[in-house]
Design an enzyme around this catalytic site. Structure first.
Site, PDB file in Angstrom:
ATOM      1  N   SER A   3       6.749  34.068  -4.537  1.00 11.31           N
ATOM      2  CA  SER A   3       6.360  34.763  -5.689  1.00 11.31           C
ATOM      3  C   SER A   3       5.625  33.570  -6.528  1.00 11.31           C
ATOM      4  O   SER A   3       6.143  32.387  -6.282  1.00 11.31           O
ATOM      5  CB  SER A   3       7.229  35.540  -6.289  1.00 11.31           C
ATOM      6  N   LYS A   4       4.812  33.800  -7.517  1.00 10.47           N
ATOM      7  CA  LYS A   4       4.456  32.748  -8.354  1.00 10.47           C
ATOM      8  C   LYS A   4       5.556  32.393  -9.052  1.00 10.47           C
ATOM      9  O   LYS A   4       5.762  31.271  -9.529  1.00 10.47           O
ATOM     10  CB  LYS A   4       3.402  33.373  -9.285  1.00 10.47           C
ATOM     11  N   ARG A   5       6.429  33.129  -9.602  1.00  6.44           N
ATOM     12  CA  ARG A   5       7.499  32.665 -10.552  1.00  6.44           C
ATOM     13  C   ARG A   5       8.458  31.789  -9.893  1.00  6.44           C
ATOM     14  O   ARG A   5       8.590  30.776 -10.383  1.00  6.44           O
ATOM     15  CB  ARG A   5       8.384  33.884 -11.022  1.00  6.44           C
TER      16      ARG A   5
END
Ligand code: GLU
Length: 492
Positions: free
Chosen positions: A246-248
């Site tokens: 995920s980007k996070r």
């Protein structure tokens, strides 16, 4: 004409990430292989999270990847009447019902069930309300949701997944799920099916994260008397610690745009993404587009999750080393004219492009990029490691500076001497340049390597590269002489 129809229905709530791009790619490959059609449908009903910017990012990303579609983009939000019609139809046909239970009622029942270790599903209180009761509740203005009436059958509900085989559940396990919220909005689960039926989708290739909905959706198809599409649920992409990417937690490296900015060839990224969850059944790793289309089958999609091998602790490997290796391969084997088009785009961005590379210096430009590409990983390298061929403002890297220059202070004299001899040559050929350098080394009684490596460093700024004397020919006598003469600056 093939009746095969596929869709890629992204929710425009963020950028196009590599997991989404891979899903789009598998749909595209299958459409190309079967002569089917691919539909792009933007699932933008979550108005709070959907953005124009994200729609643009998805469309641009797919376009860059070369994943083209035959219909669309359609926008889910434009079909809300259709979604409402489908919900009403289910209600009218007695396949769905209005449920007036309040959140408080449901919470209380849930707590009780929890305490008694009973099933947590909805207890179907409103499933068989009389028409009078319903009318009464409605006239009293009680809010309601619409629930789907899961058939009360004995036995097992199942479908055949092309990747995972038979997926099944006991009918008893499936709750009377909500299809329309109390504010009148149909739920995504229903909209998605309504759209797929309207778009006559025959194959649904999507991530395994959507499987929680699929059995319920199978029931909706049945209730709507629509033929069930073929499902193929593809594995998720995990990091090396088996966490979903995920980007996070992983940053930009999971965005398609990142690869574009880092000088990837779009097809190389597709090639890498295809192998992230699919295998041809042998050890082939490099595919042309035609080969990939020919070999792609749903049956060969892996069942288990794919690993995106990214560790972020080696700057040389700014992403999965396998992705870089695949990119290198395509970069080095692309027809030179095609490569030139890509390098041109890069150079235009970096201010290195000169019109003569398309005109009188075309042949030089093609020979030069062909000469230097064998060590390059991405398109960025042409303006970075290869900068000295196209501009004078290149940097001399630290490693060769220390190793090839600073260790040999004599070069401050020797390289300018070489410059004089090069200037005096009647003809500046690779052979003559080499003889001259070796001759000088002999006279000075130093190893030819000292002269040649020193020369490589000041002429290209790099530790390694193509044959030194081919380099000299590419860069040209004038610049070579000039660079050999400015060596003494390096010792200051
Ligand atoms: N809109 C969903 C997503 O972006 C896709 C749902 C589907 O493929 O059915 O994940």
């Amino acid at each position: 004409m093939s009746d095969i129809r596929l869709r890629f229905p992204p929710s425009p709530t963020g950028y196009l990430h590599i997991g989404g791009a891979r899903t789009a790619l598998y749909n595209w490959l299958y459409a190309k292989k079967t002569g089917g059609k691919l539909i792009l449908r933007i699932e933008d009903t979550d108005t709070e999270r959907s953005t124009e910017e994200s729609i643009k990012g998805i469309v641009d990303g797919l376009t860059w990847l070369g994943i083209d579609w035959d219909e669309g983009p359609y926008f889910q939000s434009e079909f809300s009447d259709d979604h409402a019609r489908v919900a009403n139809r289910l209600l009218e046909e007695g396949k769905a019902y209005k449920c007036f239970c309040t959140k408080e009622d449901l919470d209380a029942k849930r707590e009780k069930a929890l305490a008694e270790k009973q099933s947590l599903g909805y207890d179907r209180t409103c499933r068989d309300l009389s028409k009078e009761q319903i009318d009464k509740n409605e006239s009293a203005g009680l809010p309601f949701v619409i629930r789907f009436k899961v058939p009360q059958r004995q036995g097992i509900l199942s479908y055949e997944d092309k990747v995972l085989g038979t997926i099944k559940s006991d009918y008893k396990e499936i709750d009377d799920f909500v299809i329309v919220r109390s504010n009148g909005k149909p739920l995504y689960l229903l909209c998605n099916v309504a759209d797929d039926i309207r778009d006559r989708i025959s194959h649904i290739i999507r991530g395994q994260d959507h499987m929680t909905n699929t059995l319920k959706q199978v029931l909706l198809y049945e209730a709507l008397a629509a033929p069930l599409p073929i499902f193929a649920h593809i594995p998720l992409t995990m990091d090396t610690k088996r966490a979903k990417i995920s980007k996070r937690s992983h940053g930009e490296v999971v965005a398609v745009q990142f690869y574009r900015e880092h000088g990837f060839l779009a097809w190389a990224l597709n090639n890498y993404l295809a192998l992230l969850g699919w295998s041809p059944g042998n050890d082939q790793e490099i595919f042309s587009q035609e080969e990939m289309i020919e070999q792609f089958t749903l049956e060969r999609i892996n069942k288990s999750h794919s690993i995106f091998n990214y560790r972020n602790n080696d700057p040389k490997f700014f992403t999965d080393p396998k992705a870089i290796a695949i990119n290198e391969h395509h970069l080095r084997s692309l027809p030179i004219d095609e490569l030139a088009n890509h390098v041109k785009v890069e150079f235009q961005k970096e201010g290195l492009w000169r019109e003569e590379y398309d005109g009188e210096k075309r042949a030089w430009f093609l020979t030069t990029i062909d000469l230097i590409r064998p060590r390059f990983h991405t398109l960025k390298d042409f303006g970075d490691m290869g900068r000295a061929y196209f501009a004078d403002d290149f940097t001399i890297c630290e490693k060769p500076l220390k190793k090839n220059i600073l260790k040999h202070p004599g070069l401050a004299d020797w390289l300018p001497q070489l410059a004089d001899r090069y200037e005096a040559l009647a003809e500046f050929t690779a052979e003559k340049a080499e003889d001259t350098a070796r001759q000088l080394a002999e006279e000075l009684d130093v190893k030819p390597g000292v002269i040649i490596n020193g020369m490589r460093t000041v002429v290209t700024g790099q530790l390694a590269g193509p044959s030194m004397f081919d380099i000299l020919m590419a860069i040209g006598r004038e610049k070579v002489v000039e660079r050999l003469r400015t060596t003494d600056n390096l010792y200051k």
